[in-house]
Scaffold this active site. Structure first.
Site, PDB file in Angstrom:
ATOM      1  N   TYR A  95       0.793  -1.236   0.000  1.00  8.82           N
ATOM      2  CA  TYR A  95       0.000   0.000   0.000  1.00  8.82           C
ATOM      3  C   TYR A  95       0.821   1.280   0.000  1.00  8.82           C
ATOM      4  CZ  TYR A  95      -4.359  -2.455  -0.023  1.00  8.82           C
ATOM      5  OH  TYR A  95      -5.422  -3.228  -0.431  1.00  8.82           O
ATOM      6  N   GLU A 137      -8.730  -6.938   4.388  1.00  9.28           N
ATOM      7  CA  GLU A 137      -7.941  -8.014   3.767  1.00  9.28           C
ATOM      8  C   GLU A 137      -7.314  -8.929   4.820  1.00  9.28           C
ATOM      9  OE1 GLU A 137      -5.537  -5.855   0.847  1.00  9.28           O
ATOM     10  OE2 GLU A 137      -7.410  -5.178  -0.071  1.00  9.28           O
TER      11      GLU A 137
HETATM   12  C1  HEM Z   1      -7.777  -4.585  -8.514  1.00  3.56           C
HETATM   13  C2  HEM Z   1      -8.675  -0.528  -6.050  1.00  3.56           C
HETATM   14  C3  HEM Z   1      -4.410  -0.926  -3.805  1.00  3.56           C
HETATM   15  C4  HEM Z   1      -3.222  -4.457  -6.885  1.00  3.56           C
HETATM   16  C5  HEM Z   1      -8.380  -3.458  -8.018  1.00  3.56           C
HETATM   17  C6  HEM Z   1      -9.682  -3.009  -8.419  1.00  3.56           C
HETATM   18  C7  HEM Z   1      -9.931  -1.873  -7.749  1.00  3.56           C
HETATM   19  C8  HEM Z   1      -8.786  -1.587  -6.904  1.00  3.56           C
HETATM   20  C9  HEM Z   1     -11.190  -1.029  -7.831  1.00  3.56           C
HETATM   21  C10 HEM Z   1     -10.600  -3.717  -9.429  1.00  3.56           C
HETATM   22  C11 HEM Z   1     -11.397  -4.751  -8.670  1.00  3.56           C
HETATM   23  C12 HEM Z   1     -12.087  -5.767  -9.528  1.00  3.56           C
HETATM   24  O1  HEM Z   1     -11.571  -6.099 -10.594  1.00  3.56           O
HETATM   25  O2  HEM Z   1     -13.141  -6.262  -9.118  1.00  3.56           O
HETATM   26  C13 HEM Z   1      -7.596  -0.298  -5.208  1.00  3.56           C
HETATM   27  C14 HEM Z   1      -7.522   0.788  -4.243  1.00  3.56           C
HETATM   28  C15 HEM Z   1      -6.316   0.680  -3.614  1.00  3.56           C
HETATM   29  C16 HEM Z   1      -5.651  -0.469  -4.192  1.00  3.56           C
HETATM   30  C17 HEM Z   1      -8.596   1.820  -4.007  1.00  3.56           C
HETATM   31  C18 HEM Z   1      -5.710   1.543  -2.533  1.00  3.56           C
HETATM   32  C19 HEM Z   1      -6.379   2.057  -1.539  1.00  3.56           C
HETATM   33  C20 HEM Z   1      -3.712  -1.910  -4.443  1.00  3.56           C
HETATM   34  C21 HEM Z   1      -2.358  -2.314  -4.113  1.00  3.56           C
HETATM   35  C22 HEM Z   1      -2.015  -3.297  -4.999  1.00  3.56           C
HETATM   36  C23 HEM Z   1      -3.158  -3.524  -5.867  1.00  3.56           C
HETATM   37  C24 HEM Z   1      -1.528  -1.740  -2.974  1.00  3.56           C
HETATM   38  C25 HEM Z   1      -0.698  -4.045  -5.113  1.00  3.56           C
HETATM   39  C26 HEM Z   1       0.428  -3.486  -5.375  1.00  3.56           C
HETATM   40  C27 HEM Z   1      -4.349  -4.779  -7.598  1.00  3.56           C
HETATM   41  C28 HEM Z   1      -4.394  -5.809  -8.624  1.00  3.56           C
HETATM   42  C29 HEM Z   1      -5.718  -5.865  -9.073  1.00  3.56           C
HETATM   43  C30 HEM Z   1      -6.434  -4.858  -8.335  1.00  3.56           C
HETATM   44  C31 HEM Z   1      -3.215  -6.662  -9.086  1.00  3.56           C
HETATM   45  C32 HEM Z   1      -6.308  -6.814 -10.147  1.00  3.56           C
HETATM   46  C33 HEM Z   1      -6.514  -6.146 -11.454  1.00  3.56           C
HETATM   47  C34 HEM Z   1      -5.320  -6.180 -12.367  1.00  3.56           C
HETATM   48  O3  HEM Z   1      -4.438  -7.036 -12.241  1.00  3.56           O
HETATM   49  O4  HEM Z   1      -5.282  -5.341 -13.283  1.00  3.56           O
HETATM   50  N1  HEM Z   1      -7.857  -2.586  -7.092  1.00  3.56           N
HETATM   51  N2  HEM Z   1      -6.459  -1.029  -5.142  1.00  3.56           N
HETATM   52  N3  HEM Z   1      -4.159  -2.671  -5.494  1.00  3.56           N
HETATM   53  N4  HEM Z   1      -5.594  -4.227  -7.458  1.00  3.56           N
HETATM   54 FE1  HEM Z   1      -6.041  -2.701  -6.240  1.00  3.56          FE
END
Ligand code: HEM
Length: 393
Positions: A95, A137
């Site tokens: 994060y 989480e």
């Molecule tokens: C997917 C938001 C932090 C890695 C997503 C999705 C959202 C989101 C809206 C799409 C969910 C879905 O497909 O149903 C956020 C928010 C964050 C955050 C608001 C911070 C407050 C992070 C962090 C990581 C991360 C820290 C890792 C470094 C991913 C990955 C996906 C994902 C790998 C799957 C989609 C892809 O591979 O393109 N996140 N996220 N996210 N997030 Fe986050």
């Protein structure tokens, strides 16, 4: 707690960030992956190529910031995303990295307009939002790890069987490599698989719905082969063409909120389009096994007979159920759509409906169900790919 002043800065700058949303998130991802290429082992490269994840992450941060006074209000969205994060093995230490590059991108795109005060306000807000995600989480990880046969992050599995279900869908039966059992899961949940594809620099992750009722011996996923020239096709083509029985594959614990309430005995309808049939199979099999007298309808839309998966399995379950109907419509034929008339004929609007398929399919079905008088809490849906807004009103 954020100060009143911080909150008012956040609220007044959300529209500006939204206006520059694409620019900010494009800069964000480029700099993030330049500095931390190892994160390309987690993110879906195809979503990156299409700019889809860019929008999802940033929009959620802005949406959360608007509700910063009352993050509880967006808890359902947080829980859904947290399930996806947990399925991908996202850790608390990720994060601050994401936060750092998001703030730097805001600064880079807005230039002097992003004063120190504004950047500090967003740093504080991001910290609160990140803590909310990390907390949810952590709870999900603990639950996954503490259940019978559970684990967290990824575990090695082997392909026990590979079965062709239709012209473009193949099922993979996956067993833990250590000979143990798999945990019980809720019908409708998904797993992530993680793969090293020869010739590729980074690992690939993909989510697939579990396509059979919980079974302690193995998981089953059923994968549609995407086109060769679709960036998303890289994994499905590899799974179809290369991954063989006996090969190893890494698998995460079942996750997801699109699940059957298997305690109920009220009417239920499953409505799927194409490969959206996969979570429905798990739910339908669960109803057949646990509540075979439950009033149940299965409506499926496929292009034609050769692309129609699981027909025989569904027929076999139907034979054991006392109050179930099943109809498939082929869109290559005249009148081959699930129209309002079909829904009115089959769906009991006092019950629950589960919908899964391509986005336009789901938009159309959900629109009709609402017009027929069904309430939000009766209509359950999941679409594949990042959370893009559905136009269902
Ligand atoms: C997917 C938001 C932090 C890695 C997503 C999705 C959202 C989101 C809206 C799409 C969910 C879905 O497909 O149903 C956020 C928010 C964050 C955050 C608001 C911070 C407050 C992070 C962090 C990581 C991360 C820290 C890792 C470094 C991913 C990955 C996906 C994902 C790998 C799957 C989609 C892809 O591979 O393109 N996140 N996220 N996210 N997030 Fe986050």
């Amino acid at each position: 707690m954020l100060s009143q002043e911080t909150k008012s800065i956040i609220k007044s700058t959300v529209p500006v960030l939204e206006e520059h949303g694409t620019a900010i998130t494009t800069v964000f991802y480029k700099n993030l992956f330049d500095a931390h290429p190892e994160l390309l082992n987690i993110f879906n490269h195809a979503n990156q190529a299409k700019g889809r994840q860019q929008a999802a992450l940033a929009n959620t941060v802005y949406a959360a910031a608007v509700h910063i006074d009352n993050l509880e209000a967006i808890l359902p969205a947080v829980v859904q995303i947290a399930n996806k994060h947990v399925s991908l093995g996202i850790k608390p230490e990720h994060y601050p990295i994401v936060g750092e590059y998001l703030l730097k991108a805001i600064k880079e795109v807005l230039g002097d307009a992003a004063t120190d005060e504004i950047i500090q306000a967003w740093a504080d807000a991001y910290g609160m939002i990140a803590d909310a995600f990390i907390g949810v989480e952590q709870g999900l990880y603990e639950k996954a790890e503490n259940q019978a046969n559970g684990w967290k992050f990824f575990k090695e599995f082997v392909v026990a069987d590979k079965v062709k279900e239709s012209e473009n869908i193949v099922s993979f039966y996956l067993k833990p490599a250590d000979g143990s059992h798999v945990p019980a899961y809720q019908a409708g949940q998904y797993i992530s698989v993680r793969l090293a594809i020869p010739g590729e620099d980074y690992l690939f992750n993909r989510q697939y719905s579990l396509s059979q009722a919980a079974n302690p011996d193995q998981f089953r996923i059923s994968v549609k082969r995407e086109a060769d020239n679709d960036p998303n096709g890289r994994v499905s083509v590899y799974l179809h063409e290369e991954l063989a029985v006996g090969d190893a594959i890494e698998v995460s614990s079942p996750a997801g909120e699109f699940v059957l309430d298997s305690e109920k005995d009220s009417p239920v309808a499953f409505i799927s389009g194409g490969v959206g049939i996969t979570p429905m199979m798990s739910m339908f099999e669960t109803v057949a096994a646990l509540t075979p007298e439950r009033p149940t309808v299965f409506l499926h839309a496929a292009r034609n007979e050769s692309l129609h998966a699981f027909d025989r399995d569904i027929q076999n379950h139907l034979a054991t159920m006392t109050n179930a109907a099943y109809k498939t419509l082929y869109s290559d034929l005249p009148d081959g759509y699930i129209t309002r008339a079909v829904l009115e004929e089959f769906v009991d609007i006092t019950g629950d409906v589960y919908v899964c398929g391509p986005v336009p399919f789901m938009e159309a079905i959900i629109h009709e169900l609402r017009a027929m008088g069904m309430k939000e809490q009766q209509i359950h849906f999941e679409f594949f790919g990042p959370a893009v807004a559905l136009r269902t009103v």
